[in-house]
Design an enzyme around this catalytic site. Structure first.
Site, PDB file in Angstrom:
ATOM      1  N   LYS A  66     -17.956  -4.388 -10.135  1.00 25.34           N
ATOM      2  CA  LYS A  66     -17.464  -3.193 -10.839  1.00 25.34           C
ATOM      3  C   LYS A  66     -16.483  -3.515 -11.968  1.00 25.34           C
ATOM      4  CE  LYS A  66     -18.112   0.274  -7.210  1.00 25.34           C
ATOM      5  NZ  LYS A  66     -17.470   1.382  -6.476  1.00 25.34           N
ATOM      6  N   ASP A 102     -16.770   7.620  -9.271  1.00 30.36           N
ATOM      7  CA  ASP A 102     -16.272   7.645  -7.884  1.00 30.36           C
ATOM      8  C   ASP A 102     -15.187   8.706  -7.670  1.00 30.36           C
ATOM      9  OD1 ASP A 102     -17.879   5.727  -6.689  1.00 30.36           O
ATOM     10  OD2 ASP A 102     -16.531   4.071  -7.161  1.00 30.36           O
ATOM     11  N   GLY A 125      -3.413   4.563   0.708  1.00 29.01           N
ATOM     12  CA  GLY A 125      -4.104   3.473   0.034  1.00 29.01           C
ATOM     13  C   GLY A 125      -3.837   3.507  -1.462  1.00 29.01           C
ATOM     14  N   ARG A 153       4.572  -1.542  -3.365  1.00 26.06           N
ATOM     15  CA  ARG A 153       4.608  -1.733  -4.816  1.00 26.06           C
ATOM     16  C   ARG A 153       3.369  -1.146  -5.511  1.00 26.06           C
ATOM     17  NH1 ARG A 153       1.884  -5.309  -7.234  1.00 26.06           N
ATOM     18  NH2 ARG A 153       1.526  -6.530  -5.354  1.00 26.06           N
ATOM     19  N   TYR A 213     -17.942   6.047   4.791  1.00 23.26           N
ATOM     20  CA  TYR A 213     -19.047   6.852   5.308  1.00 23.26           C
ATOM     21  C   TYR A 213     -19.918   6.118   6.324  1.00 23.26           C
ATOM     22  CZ  TYR A 213     -21.777   4.614   1.555  1.00 23.26           C
ATOM     23  OH  TYR A 213     -22.372   3.714   0.708  1.00 23.26           O
ATOM     24  N   GLY A 234     -16.874  10.204   4.126  1.00 20.41           N
ATOM     25  CA  GLY A 234     -17.145   9.718   2.773  1.00 20.41           C
ATOM     26  C   GLY A 234     -18.558   9.961   2.261  1.00 20.41           C
TER      27      GLY A 234
HETATM   28  P1  NDP Z   1      -9.620  -2.245  -2.352  1.00 16.71           P
HETATM   29  O1  NDP Z   1      -9.780  -3.602  -1.779  1.00 16.71           O
HETATM   30  O2  NDP Z   1      -9.421  -2.056  -3.802  1.00 16.71           O
HETATM   31  O3  NDP Z   1      -8.336  -1.539  -1.614  1.00 16.71           O
HETATM   32  C1  NDP Z   1      -8.180  -1.617  -0.231  1.00 16.71           C
HETATM   33  C2  NDP Z   1      -7.038  -0.701   0.231  1.00 16.71           C
HETATM   34  O4  NDP Z   1      -6.996  -0.764   1.665  1.00 16.71           O
HETATM   35  C3  NDP Z   1      -5.646  -1.100  -0.268  1.00 16.71           C
HETATM   36  O5  NDP Z   1      -4.850   0.054  -0.413  1.00 16.71           O
HETATM   37  C4  NDP Z   1      -5.155  -1.977   0.897  1.00 16.71           C
HETATM   38  O6  NDP Z   1      -3.749  -2.058   0.994  1.00 16.71           O
HETATM   39  C5  NDP Z   1      -5.690  -1.200   2.080  1.00 16.71           C
HETATM   40  N1  NDP Z   1      -5.818  -1.997   3.284  1.00 16.71           N
HETATM   41  C6  NDP Z   1      -6.718  -2.993   3.518  1.00 16.71           C
HETATM   42  N2  NDP Z   1      -6.520  -3.496   4.761  1.00 16.71           N
HETATM   43  C7  NDP Z   1      -5.481  -2.798   5.299  1.00 16.71           C
HETATM   44  C8  NDP Z   1      -4.818  -2.847   6.569  1.00 16.71           C
HETATM   45  N3  NDP Z   1      -5.192  -3.713   7.524  1.00 16.71           N
HETATM   46  N4  NDP Z   1      -3.809  -1.975   6.804  1.00 16.71           N
HETATM   47  C9  NDP Z   1      -3.433  -1.082   5.851  1.00 16.71           C
HETATM   48  N5  NDP Z   1      -4.021  -0.981   4.637  1.00 16.71           N
HETATM   49  C10 NDP Z   1      -5.027  -1.839   4.371  1.00 16.71           C
HETATM   50  O7  NDP Z   1     -10.878  -1.408  -1.813  1.00 16.71           O
HETATM   51  P2  NDP Z   1     -11.520  -0.077  -2.448  1.00 16.71           P
HETATM   52  O8  NDP Z   1     -10.394   0.819  -2.840  1.00 16.71           O
HETATM   53  O9  NDP Z   1     -12.546  -0.435  -3.446  1.00 16.71           O
HETATM   54  O10 NDP Z   1     -12.306   0.540  -1.190  1.00 16.71           O
HETATM   55  C11 NDP Z   1     -11.627   1.066  -0.069  1.00 16.71           C
HETATM   56  C12 NDP Z   1     -12.600   1.762   0.862  1.00 16.71           C
HETATM   57  O11 NDP Z   1     -13.245   2.831   0.185  1.00 16.71           O
HETATM   58  C13 NDP Z   1     -13.724   0.865   1.385  1.00 16.71           C
HETATM   59  O12 NDP Z   1     -13.757   1.037   2.775  1.00 16.71           O
HETATM   60  C14 NDP Z   1     -14.993   1.415   0.782  1.00 16.71           C
HETATM   61  O13 NDP Z   1     -16.063   1.338   1.682  1.00 16.71           O
HETATM   62  C15 NDP Z   1     -14.607   2.872   0.526  1.00 16.71           C
HETATM   63  N6  NDP Z   1     -15.343   3.440  -0.623  1.00 16.71           N
HETATM   64  C16 NDP Z   1     -16.136   4.546  -0.417  1.00 16.71           C
HETATM   65  C17 NDP Z   1     -16.855   5.110  -1.461  1.00 16.71           C
HETATM   66  C18 NDP Z   1     -17.736   6.300  -1.210  1.00 16.71           C
HETATM   67  O14 NDP Z   1     -18.579   6.601  -2.062  1.00 16.71           O
HETATM   68  N7  NDP Z   1     -17.571   7.044  -0.129  1.00 16.71           N
HETATM   69  C19 NDP Z   1     -16.780   4.547  -2.829  1.00 16.71           C
HETATM   70  C20 NDP Z   1     -15.862   3.419  -2.951  1.00 16.71           C
HETATM   71  C21 NDP Z   1     -15.193   2.894  -1.868  1.00 16.71           C
HETATM   72  P3  NDP Z   1      -2.927  -3.252   0.251  1.00 16.71           P
HETATM   73  O15 NDP Z   1      -2.731  -2.795  -1.155  1.00 16.71           O
HETATM   74  O16 NDP Z   1      -1.665  -3.337   1.028  1.00 16.71           O
HETATM   75  O17 NDP Z   1      -3.766  -4.496   0.373  1.00 16.71           O
END
Ligand code: NDP
Length: 274
Positions: A66, A102, A125, A153, A213, A234
């Site tokens: 992406k 999205d 998130g 942050r 989802y 989702g």
């Molecule tokens: P990113 O990797 O960009 O972000 C991940 C986020 O999850 C960050 O905020 C991260 O926090 C947090 N996170 C990860 N692990 C943990 C944990 N153990 N405890 C707490 N927070 C955690 O991913 P995306 O934003 O691209 O995607 C996130 C989700 O969205 C995915 O599950 C994906 O499947 C879903 N999604 C669904 C879509 C849909 O059409 N329904 C479209 C796009 C995504 P930190 O900053 O602290 O690392």
């Protein structure tokens, strides 16, 4: 001449996008097909050149391309520029223009629920998906957005960029009952039985959304439902981001509710018409 569209990603075999778009093409009598193409990161540049050479009218881009696709496109729409990520490409006057549908897809899905844009909304998130969602919520007129994230942050940076507020997880947990709408955007619950934060203080009157989802019901949604909240998974976001792409390609707004039902059933769930 028959048109063709695609989704590129790595992995790609699990994608439900071909099913969704082929269904809509057939339903609207459009002579087109949509194919999944497995593209590894090292092949991305060559793949995009080939798409143009072979005449793809448009395509979707999924993980992990992406961001990497951005410099390889001819033009970027504002949505993709803000998110620094592209999920949809349309051929316009022989040029590939990148969009990101999205965030708007999520907002369309959320707005099918009884939500009040002026009441407090919490986003859990601050990753790529959250970024698109917070910008889209602001554009759609939500006035009271707070972001919380494991890495504070990142929540603060996103809040500063969007005129929202940021709070640490412990404060979000303690004040959960004050949020009329709660949007879970982290990947927690995708593969493990875990919650991104404690739902002890969640009230029964909130609308609670999770953008995951598959599974259809994350532990987060399960617990929110048990507390009496109206919950949204989702699938609606996935279908609506696809519908916005389909509109860009064809000018036709497809039936999203029917598709939410079909995808839910494909994922082994029971569709509940609201
Ligand atoms: P990113 O990797 O960009 O972000 C991940 C986020 O999850 C960050 O905020 C991260 O926090 C947090 N996170 C990860 N692990 C943990 C944990 N153990 N405890 C707490 N927070 C955690 O991913 P995306 O934003 O691209 O995607 C996130 C989700 O969205 C995915 O599950 C994906 O499947 C879903 N999604 C669904 C879509 C849909 O059409 N329904 C479209 C796009 C995504 P930190 O900053 O602290 O690392």
């Amino acid at each position: 001449m028959k048109k063709w569209y695609a989704v590129i990603g790595d992995p790609i075999s699990h994608s439900l996008s071909p099913y969704m778009h082929d269904h809509w093409f057939e339903k609207h009598g459009i002579d087109a097909s949509y194919i999944p193409v497995h593209v590894e990161p090292k092949q991305l540049e060559q793949a995009l050149r080939s798409m143009k050479l072979l005449g793809a009218s448009g395509f979707n881009i999924t993980l992990p391309h992406k961001q990497a696709a951005i410099p390889l496109l001819d033009e970027l729409d504002e949505t993709a520029r803000i998110m620094n990520a592209v999920n949809t490409v349309a051929l316009e006057n022989g040029r590939y223009r990148g969009f990101n549908t999205d965030g708007d897809g999520f907002v369309r899905s959320l707005l099918s629920y009884p939500v009040d844009k002026d009441r407090a909304l919490l986003v859990i998130g601050a990753g790529g998906a959250a970024r698109g969602i917070v910008f889209a919520l602001s554009r759609a007129g939500f006035t009271d957005i707070t972001i919380t994230n494991r890495t504070f942050r990142r929540a603060q940076e996103l809040a500063d960029e969007t005129g929202s507020k940021a709070i640490v997880m412990a404060d979000a947990e303690a004040h959960l009952s004050e949020f009329a709408t709660i949007v879970q955007t982290t990947s927690v619950g995708l593969t493990e039985e875990a919650l991104p934060l404690s739902l002890t203080h969640l009230g029964s009157g909130s609308v609670v959304a999770d953008i995951i989802y598959n599974p259809l019901e994350t532990p987060f949604l399960k617990e929110a439902k048990a507390k009496g909240c109206l919950v949204l998974n989702g699938v609606g976001m996935f279908v609506n981001q696809g519908a916005i792409a389909f509109e860009k390609w064809t000018g036709i707004r497809p039936d999203t509710e029917e598709m939410i039902q079909l995808i839910t059933e494909k994922l082994g769930g029971n569709y509940v018409n609201r």
